[in-house]
Design a protein around this motif. Structure first.
Motif, PDB file in Angstrom:
ATOM      1  N   LEU A 160       0.813  -1.217   0.000  1.00 23.16           N
ATOM      2  CA  LEU A 160       0.000   0.000   0.000  1.00 23.16           C
ATOM      3  C   LEU A 160       0.848   1.270   0.000  1.00 23.16           C
ATOM      4  N   GLY A 161       2.163   1.108   0.197  1.00 22.98           N
ATOM      5  CA  GLY A 161       3.045   2.268   0.131  1.00 22.98           C
ATOM      6  C   GLY A 161       3.730   2.672   1.415  1.00 22.98           C
ATOM      7  N   VAL A 162       3.566   1.921   2.499  1.00 20.78           N
ATOM      8  CA  VAL A 162       4.288   2.262   3.722  1.00 20.78           C
ATOM      9  C   VAL A 162       5.779   2.114   3.429  1.00 20.78           C
ATOM     10  N   ALA A 163       6.545   3.164   3.742  1.00 22.72           N
ATOM     11  CA  ALA A 163       7.940   3.246   3.310  1.00 22.72           C
ATOM     12  C   ALA A 163       8.915   2.467   4.188  1.00 22.72           C
ATOM     13  N   GLU A 164       8.681   2.435   5.480  1.00 24.73           N
ATOM     14  CA  GLU A 164       9.612   1.791   6.418  1.00 24.73           C
ATOM     15  C   GLU A 164       8.845   1.183   7.577  1.00 24.73           C
ATOM     16  N   PHE A 165       9.456   0.165   8.193  1.00 24.98           N
ATOM     17  CA  PHE A 165       8.925  -0.474   9.395  1.00 24.98           C
ATOM     18  C   PHE A 165      10.015  -0.509  10.444  1.00 24.98           C
ATOM     19  N   PHE A 166       9.658  -0.158  11.665  1.00 23.15           N
ATOM     20  CA  PHE A 166      10.591  -0.191  12.780  1.00 23.15           C
ATOM     21  C   PHE A 166      10.013  -1.105  13.854  1.00 23.15           C
ATOM     22  N   LEU A 167      10.620  -2.254  14.012  1.00 27.31           N
ATOM     23  CA  LEU A 167      10.153  -3.227  14.989  1.00 27.31           C
ATOM     24  C   LEU A 167      10.759  -2.931  16.355  1.00 27.31           C
ATOM     25  N   PRO A 168      10.164  -3.443  17.428  1.00 23.91           N
ATOM     26  CA  PRO A 168      10.747  -3.247  18.748  1.00 23.91           C
ATOM     27  C   PRO A 168      12.208  -3.698  18.749  1.00 23.91           C
ATOM     28  N   GLY A 169      13.043  -2.917  19.386  1.00 25.46           N
ATOM     29  CA  GLY A 169      14.460  -3.238  19.467  1.00 25.46           C
ATOM     30  C   GLY A 169      15.313  -2.524  18.434  1.00 25.46           C
ATOM     31  N   THR A 170      14.674  -1.819  17.492  1.00 24.13           N
ATOM     32  CA  THR A 170      15.440  -1.052  16.513  1.00 24.13           C
ATOM     33  C   THR A 170      16.169   0.062  17.254  1.00 24.13           C
ATOM     34  N   ARG A 171      17.460   0.179  17.008  1.00 25.07           N
ATOM     35  CA  ARG A 171      18.280   1.184  17.696  1.00 25.07           C
ATOM     36  C   ARG A 171      17.909   2.589  17.220  1.00 25.07           C
TER      37      ARG A 171
END
Length: 185
Positions: A160-171
């Motif tokens: 759908l176009g979401v550019a980035e994902f940041f999961l728990p633990g991403t610095r």
């Protein structure tokens, strides 16, 4: 309720007399700047923000928001605080806001991107609605999503176009660098 009114009807009646209570996201500056001042990766990320600021002629502006009924704010507050310390301007919304209102406010605040924080599990539906609202307004504002996102959901949202994902633990320095790259494109 005794007269068989729905919750929505009762809510509308109450809102006609009293304003809806709004809980906002609040971020404190200075936490990451002090704690990570000797971290080379953090310093490098902040330097990238400084370069982007020079290119834009202003600080990069990101909106941090929660959609729907998601009331968990710890992650959103932590990321907002880190972004402020790294040199971003952060615009935040109150909780329980609709995708349409986020799109409207994003345009009004001329943000460079929207960061959606989600732990409620409705991120596919709500973020999809946000993407539709942005398209309907012809707004080319990148959307990123942070929180507990399952692989299947990420695939749907990426399409759908979401550019980035940041999961728990991403610095935090990694979040900063990835957002800088996104705004710089």
């Amino acid at each position: 309720m005794r007269a068989r009114a729905t919750v929505g009807e009762c809510t509308r009646a109450l809102e006609a007399v009293w304003p809806r209570h709004a809980i906002g996201l609040h971020a404190s500056a200075g936490i990451y700047e002090e704690t990570l001042s000797s971290d080379a990766r953090w310093k490098a990320a902040c330097e990238q923000v400084d370069e982007l600021t020079s290119t834009l002629g202003r600080k990069p502006r990101v909106m941090i928001t929660k959609l729907g009924q998601d009331g968990h704010d710890r992650g959103a507050q932590a990321v907002a605080a880190a972004l402020i310390d790294a040199g971003f301007e952060v615009v935040s919304n109150e909780f329980f806001i609709s995708p349409a209102e986020v799109a409207r406010r994003a345009l009004a605040n001329e943000v460079d991107m929207i960061g959606v924080s989600s732990l409620a599990g409705a991120h596919v539906e709500l973020t999809s609605q946000l993407m539709r609202e942005l398209r309907a307004r012809h707004a080319a504002i990148p959307v990123v999503l942070g929180g507990n996102v399952q692989a299947e959901s990420a695939g749907v949202l990426k399409a759908l176009g979401v550019a980035e994902f940041f999961l728990p633990g991403t610095r935090m320095h990694e979040i900063v660098l990835r957002l800088v790259r996104l705004v710089a494109c």
